[in-house]
Design a protein around this motif. Sequence first.
Motif, PDB file in Angstrom:
ATOM      1  N   ASP A   8      66.536  61.571  55.131  1.00 34.24           N
ATOM      2  CA  ASP A   8      67.331  61.356  53.924  1.00 34.24           C
ATOM      3  C   ASP A   8      66.552  61.507  52.626  1.00 34.24           C
ATOM      4  N   SER A   9      65.318  61.941  52.694  1.00 34.97           N
ATOM      5  CA  SER A   9      64.566  62.108  51.448  1.00 34.97           C
ATOM      6  C   SER A   9      65.116  63.294  50.668  1.00 34.97           C
ATOM      7  N   ALA A  10      64.905  63.288  49.359  1.00 37.78           N
ATOM      8  CA  ALA A  10      65.362  64.392  48.514  1.00 37.78           C
ATOM      9  C   ALA A  10      64.707  65.697  48.942  1.00 37.78           C
ATOM     10  N   GLU A  11      63.454  65.625  49.342  1.00 36.36           N
ATOM     11  CA  GLU A  11      62.741  66.832  49.766  1.00 36.36           C
ATOM     12  C   GLU A  11      63.347  67.404  51.046  1.00 36.36           C
ATOM     13  N   ALA A  12      63.626  66.537  52.029  1.00 42.02           N
ATOM     14  CA  ALA A  12      64.188  67.012  53.291  1.00 42.02           C
ATOM     15  C   ALA A  12      65.583  67.589  53.094  1.00 42.02           C
ATOM     16  N   LEU A  13      66.403  66.915  52.291  1.00 42.12           N
ATOM     17  CA  LEU A  13      67.759  67.404  52.051  1.00 42.12           C
ATOM     18  C   LEU A  13      67.748  68.702  51.259  1.00 42.12           C
ATOM     19  N   ASP A  14      66.852  68.808  50.296  1.00 39.43           N
ATOM     20  CA  ASP A  14      66.768  70.035  49.503  1.00 39.43           C
ATOM     21  C   ASP A  14      66.358  71.207  50.382  1.00 39.43           C
ATOM     22  N   ALA A  15      65.385  70.981  51.288  1.00 38.66           N
ATOM     23  CA  ALA A  15      64.954  72.052  52.184  1.00 38.66           C
ATOM     24  C   ALA A  15      66.092  72.494  53.100  1.00 38.66           C
ATOM     25  N   ALA A  43      75.563  50.059  49.540  1.00 40.25           N
ATOM     26  CA  ALA A  43      74.551  50.381  48.532  1.00 40.25           C
ATOM     27  C   ALA A  43      73.762  51.622  48.933  1.00 40.25           C
ATOM     28  N   TYR A  44      73.493  51.757  50.244  1.00 37.38           N
ATOM     29  CA  TYR A  44      72.785  52.946  50.707  1.00 37.38           C
ATOM     30  C   TYR A  44      73.666  54.188  50.533  1.00 37.38           C
ATOM     31  N   ARG A  45      74.940  54.094  50.886  1.00 38.81           N
ATOM     32  CA  ARG A  45      75.835  55.242  50.728  1.00 38.81           C
ATOM     33  C   ARG A  45      75.887  55.697  49.279  1.00 38.81           C
ATOM     34  N   HIS A  46      75.945  54.753  48.374  1.00 41.63           N
ATOM     35  CA  HIS A  46      75.998  55.093  46.952  1.00 41.63           C
ATOM     36  C   HIS A  46      74.712  55.786  46.522  1.00 41.63           C
ATOM     37  N   ALA A  47      73.581  55.257  46.988  1.00 46.44           N
ATOM     38  CA  ALA A  47      72.301  55.871  46.625  1.00 46.44           C
ATOM     39  C   ALA A  47      72.187  57.280  47.206  1.00 46.44           C
ATOM     40  N   LEU A  48      72.667  57.465  48.444  1.00 44.67           N
ATOM     41  CA  LEU A  48      72.620  58.787  49.060  1.00 44.67           C
ATOM     42  C   LEU A  48      73.506  59.769  48.304  1.00 44.67           C
ATOM     43  N   ALA A  49      74.689  59.330  47.898  1.00 46.07           N
ATOM     44  CA  ALA A  49      75.594  60.200  47.155  1.00 46.07           C
ATOM     45  C   ALA A  49      74.961  60.644  45.838  1.00 46.07           C
ATOM     46  N   GLU A  50      74.293  59.713  45.136  1.00 44.05           N
ATOM     47  CA  GLU A  50      73.629  60.072  43.877  1.00 44.05           C
ATOM     48  C   GLU A  50      72.477  61.044  44.117  1.00 44.05           C
ATOM     49  N   ARG A  51      71.807  60.929  45.230  1.00 48.32           N
ATOM     50  CA  ARG A  51      70.701  61.822  45.555  1.00 48.32           C
ATOM     51  C   ARG A  51      71.204  63.217  45.918  1.00 48.32           C
ATOM     52  N   VAL A  52      72.360  63.274  46.608  1.00 43.21           N
ATOM     53  CA  VAL A  52      72.865  64.540  47.130  1.00 43.21           C
ATOM     54  C   VAL A  52      73.620  65.347  46.077  1.00 43.21           C
ATOM     55  N   ALA A  53      74.361  64.692  45.206  1.00 47.10           N
ATOM     56  CA  ALA A  53      75.242  65.389  44.266  1.00 47.10           C
ATOM     57  C   ALA A  53      74.526  66.480  43.467  1.00 47.10           C
ATOM     58  N   PRO A  54      73.389  66.193  42.837  1.00 48.40           N
ATOM     59  CA  PRO A  54      72.733  67.271  42.077  1.00 48.40           C
ATOM     60  C   PRO A  54      72.215  68.398  42.974  1.00 48.40           C
ATOM     61  N   LEU A  55      71.844  68.074  44.214  1.00 46.53           N
ATOM     62  CA  LEU A  55      71.385  69.114  45.129  1.00 46.53           C
ATOM     63  C   LEU A  55      72.529  70.054  45.501  1.00 46.53           C
ATOM     64  N   LEU A  56      73.703  69.504  45.747  1.00 47.25           N
ATOM     65  CA  LEU A  56      74.861  70.339  46.080  1.00 47.25           C
ATOM     66  C   LEU A  56      75.225  71.237  44.907  1.00 47.25           C
ATOM     67  N   ARG A  57      75.191  70.667  43.701  1.00 47.79           N
ATOM     68  CA  ARG A  57      75.518  71.485  42.522  1.00 47.79           C
ATOM     69  C   ARG A  57      74.481  72.585  42.338  1.00 47.79           C
ATOM     70  N   ARG A  58      73.218  72.266  42.527  1.00 48.12           N
ATOM     71  CA  ARG A  58      72.154  73.253  42.323  1.00 48.12           C
ATOM     72  C   ARG A  58      72.304  74.427  43.271  1.00 48.12           C
ATOM     73  N   HIS A  59      72.702  74.148  44.501  1.00 48.10           N
ATOM     74  CA  HIS A  59      72.805  75.212  45.507  1.00 48.10           C
ATOM     75  C   HIS A  59      74.207  75.811  45.588  1.00 48.10           C
ATOM     76  N   GLY A  60      75.124  75.329  44.774  1.00 48.60           N
ATOM     77  CA  GLY A  60      76.473  75.876  44.803  1.00 48.60           C
ATOM     78  C   GLY A  60      77.216  75.567  46.084  1.00 48.60           C
ATOM     79  N   LEU A  61      77.015  74.367  46.590  1.00 46.30           N
ATOM     80  CA  LEU A  61      77.623  73.975  47.872  1.00 46.30           C
ATOM     81  C   LEU A  61      78.560  72.792  47.710  1.00 46.30           C
ATOM     82  N   SER A  62      79.188  72.663  46.571  1.00 46.42           N
ATOM     83  CA  SER A  62      80.040  71.501  46.335  1.00 46.42           C
ATOM     84  C   SER A  62      81.362  71.567  47.086  1.00 46.42           C
ATOM     85  N   GLY A  63      81.716  72.743  47.646  1.00 46.42           N
ATOM     86  CA  GLY A  63      82.959  72.850  48.392  1.00 46.42           C
ATOM     87  C   GLY A  63      82.902  72.081  49.695  1.00 46.42           C
ATOM     88  N   ALA A  64      84.088  71.740  50.231  1.00 42.32           N
ATOM     89  CA  ALA A  64      84.152  70.985  51.488  1.00 42.32           C
ATOM     90  C   ALA A  64      83.682  71.844  52.650  1.00 42.32           C
TER      91      ALA A  64
END
Length: 715
Positions: free
Chosen positions: A603-610, A666-687
Amino acid sequence: MRWSGQQVLDDGIGAEAALPGMRGLLRSVRTPEFAGTVFHEVEAKSVLNRVPGSSPVPFRWTVNPYRGCSHACVYCLAGSTRVLLADGRVRPIAQLRVGDAVMGTEVVGGQRRYVPTTVLAHWSTSKPAYRVRLAGGTELVASGEHRFLSDRGWRHVSGGWCRSGWRPRLRPGAGLLGPGPEAMAGWEQRPHTAAYRQGYLCGLVRADSPVVGDVPGRGADHHGVDHCGLDHREVGHRGVGHSGGFPSDHLELEALGRAHHFLAEAAQRVVELPVAVPAGAWEPGRIPAPAGRGGIAPITDVVRWPENPGVDWNAGFLAGVVDARGAVEGGELRIRHTAPEIVGRVTSALRRLGLRHTVHTERHAEGGRRAVRTVRLLGGAGALLRLVRLADPAVGKLRDLGGAPVTGGAELVVESVQSLGMEMPMYDITTGTGDFVAEGVISHNCFARNTHTYLEFDAGADFDSQIVVKVNVARVLERELRSPRWGREPVAMGTNTDPYQRAEGRYQLMPGVIRALAGSGTPFSLLTKGTVLTRDLPLIAAAAADVPVGLGVSIALVDRSLQSRLEPGTPSPVARLDLVRRITDAGLSCGVMVAPVLPLLTDSAEALDALLTQVKEAGATGATVLALHLRPGTREWFLGWLAREHPKLVEPYARLYRRGAYVDPAYRHALAERVAPLLRRHGLSGAATTARGHAQSAEHATATPPPSGEQLRLL
């Protein structure tokens, strides 16, 4: 899916059961290319499944061509463990069978009480063994995951994970609940020896016969009445079946049947008259034989008090008196009688058999001439069960523990819990109440996912090794989709079991399913991790020209080492990314379900980004990221894996999943905040599985992403 709901019996299909209790099964298949796996081929009666209204998933219909057993049940007890049957007898758990009646418990009016229940399933495997030693000397051998009912609630044999979090375990000093060791003492049924039979007849006849007076002295007086109120004139003159003599109107048929059998045996051992005695004829101290039969059974012999009664005679006598004058209410036995000699003999027999009791005397209203004495058995449910096995009364309702309150005792206090350091064969059952009595304590059924009781499979590796194949899925689906009531709502596949698992390469069921859905104008979505889907890409592309189609591939992580340990036997991350490319190269949109995200592991930002970088490069049009969701059954499997592979994470996971199946908000909220910018950056915001088609209309457009917090099956 219950087997009974999938049987096709009108046409005689599958009349020969390939597995116990599985009528309607076509055949069970083992093949070299699927070593260790059994495919159970069935002809389904229906395949279009409505999702329960309470479910949060955004679709109402599913189709599952394959069903594994989605449970992770734990095997519990050593095969020699004795289980209490509903009739008071016991049987080793290894010898139980589906349909056997055993004793369970349920809460009635705020009080847990014993109730009869039925064995619904029975299975076995090998598990690491533990020994639980109780203060009274009882020893139970069970798996660490097994649960017993204590005065502090259900407790596991050893610490670890369960469906609700870190499981509470048994500790020295905890008091278990149940009928206790008395319930299992002397469990072998007493043989009906000659002394037992004579004692039974003596107790039954004397206790059942009418009391005409308390006459001092031993034996019968000159009027034919003995000290116990046994009127030989009435027994003989009135004959069997007449009120006022033996048997009385209230005597149960079970007791009469046993008496008839014992009297017939007694008649073979006494001197018979040379001529038959006519029915209805009277001779003091004798019961007339039925008309047309020679020989008579001498009552004076079978009811005579012995000079030195042994244990067998006392056991039989007690059984006869209980059958004649006993009553059981709430698991407590009481015997009421007015004859002092009968009561005295009963108390003597109870002492001889080691059963504690009290005697209470009350006077009748009619001048206080005769006293009614009540003998009450002490010791609760355990004492009643011990009496049942030591004395063996014939009347079923007097053997019934049902309604008795569940209690404990000093003998059920846990002294120690010790690992035996080895694996042993273990057995378990599923009952209607969810529990049973094992070695005198209340034992819980093992954990199982909901479909365990539906599929009636064994546990452990059955999810991977016992695969149900609905070989007629396409034909049945076509029929159901032709129904005028069908509204062409979206159908989701891959929400429970993977439609493109390895077995699909053998059975090739999905092409027919896709043709049926597309031909009826029904939108559908597919979620898979199986690369077998590439075989059907041309067919899926053609279907997408007619109906909205959503495709999604499940990719949890790209670390091959971790993936091989967590998801053995599934396509590698590289193979799944290649599947995404093939789907998009075929002109179809493809989303990726990044699930499950493992807290503190992936769940790290680095692992999810990769991961998202590779997903985007493969051509995915959208992604959904979900944290690990531990449903019952999957939870036990995963947390067991975690304890083996990453023991330092056990406590952190206990905190994260302390609320149950879902990770801490609280963990789900933190994960969502971590993931949202990554999805936008990669253009993967679609379902992940948005249904798309070459010619979809607005009314057909549909999306089927899982809701927040909902996750598809882990494996």
